[in-house]
Design an enzyme around this catalytic site. Structure first.
Site, PDB file in Angstrom:
ATOM      1  N   SER A  41      -2.574   6.451   3.322  1.00 46.24           N
ATOM      2  CA  SER A  41      -2.407   5.486   4.532  1.00 46.24           C
ATOM      3  C   SER A  41      -0.845   4.634   4.294  1.00 46.24           C
ATOM      4  CB  SER A  41      -3.471   4.665   4.945  1.00 46.24           C
ATOM      5  OG  SER A  41      -4.000   3.782   3.990  1.00 46.24           O
ATOM      6  N   LYS A  43      -0.961   2.111   1.606  1.00 45.96           N
ATOM      7  CA  LYS A  43      -1.214   0.919   0.905  1.00 45.96           C
ATOM      8  C   LYS A  43      -0.356   0.581  -0.233  1.00 45.96           C
ATOM      9  CE  LYS A  43      -5.459   2.292  -0.171  1.00 45.96           C
ATOM     10  NZ  LYS A  43      -5.302   3.677   0.202  1.00 45.96           N
ATOM     11  N   SER A  44       0.071   1.493  -0.940  1.00 49.82           N
ATOM     12  CA  SER A  44       0.867   1.471  -2.364  1.00 49.82           C
ATOM     13  C   SER A  44       2.402   1.155  -2.004  1.00 49.82           C
ATOM     14  CB  SER A  44       0.748   2.704  -3.434  1.00 49.82           C
ATOM     15  OG  SER A  44      -0.452   2.506  -3.885  1.00 49.82           O
ATOM     16  N   SER A 111     -11.002   1.062  -1.201  1.00 51.57           N
ATOM     17  CA  SER A 111     -12.141   0.043  -0.909  1.00 51.57           C
ATOM     18  C   SER A 111     -12.727   0.296   0.570  1.00 51.57           C
ATOM     19  CB  SER A 111     -11.615  -1.482  -0.974  1.00 51.57           C
ATOM     20  OG  SER A 111     -10.346  -1.660  -0.312  1.00 51.57           O
TER      21      SER A 111
END
Ligand code: ATP
Ligand code: MG
Length: 198
Positions: A41, A43-44, A111
């Site tokens: 998606s 995030k990193s 998560s």
């Protein structure tokens, strides 16, 4: 600091420096910025750029990232629901310690379960926690497939893959939603920085 989980033979040893002292020393508030979302998606990718911008602004910042932590601290854990929860429990504790040290802590972890994200929030403290839902549909993520994981998951080579063979619970009340199918990387980074500074 919460000492309630300590058993009776383990006694909290209070220091002489408070959280406020550490913040004053660094000239900033400690914070946990928690990025959640499907694999791929963004995030990193977003957290890496946010970290760079914060360092440019001379902030004390540290990035915790799913894969990196699984190389070390959590190398004993797999991807069952139980291990995923333990993965996030440890990260939540580490992130809260970093926040307590006065750092802006960027945590990028799939998560998938609300309960564990709520746990991370509770550990950091409501006022010091920003939950960011990095949103992209599973088809887009599978198309991006930066690590080739969706390809493997679809072939049945990876068990419990979030979005394919394991659930993802969308955040109930995130502070920020970044739809990376619509926002450019630069736009997302700007929104995160605005949220951190608000
Ligand atoms: N608008 C966008 N914002 C962020 N990333 C984007 C965007 N458009 C395309 N991408 C690409 O999507 C991919 C996102 O991969 P990234 O590794 O950041 O995902 P992740 O959420 O950290 O996944 P994982 O949970 O597997 O670590 C990258 O290859 C990135 O270049
Ligand atoms: Mg990542």
């Amino acid at each position: 600091m919460n000492t309630s989980d300590s058993n009776s033979n383990i006694i909290w040893h209070e220091g002489k420096i408070t959280y406020d002292d550490r913040c004053e020393n660094l000239g900033q508030e400690g914070m946990v910025v928690w990025f959640t979302g499907l694999s791929g998606s963004g995030k990193s990718t977003i957290a890496v750029e946010v970290e760079r911008e914060l360092i440019k602004a001379r902030k004390a910042v540290y990035r915790l990232d799913g894969d990196n932590i699984r190389h070390g601290l959590n190398s004993d854990l797999g991807f069952s629901a139980e291990d995923r929860n333990e993965n996030i429990r440890r990260i939540a504790e580490v992130a809260a310690l970093m926040k307590d040290a006065g750092l802006i802590t960027l945590a990028s972890f799939i998560s998938p379960f609300q309960e564990m994200r709520d746990f991370a929030r509770k550990k950091a403290g409501e006022d010091n926690f920003i939950e960011i839902y990095v949103k992209a549909d599973v088809e887009t993520c599978a198309q991006r497939d930066p690590k080739g994981l969706y390809d493997k998951a679809k072939k049945g080579e990876i068990d419990n893959f979030t979005g394919i063979s394991s659930p993802y619970e969308e955040p109930e009340e995130p502070e920020l939603v970044l739809d990376t199918t619509k926002l450019s990387l630069e736009e997302s980074v700007k929104k995160v920085l605005t949220e951190i500074n608000s």
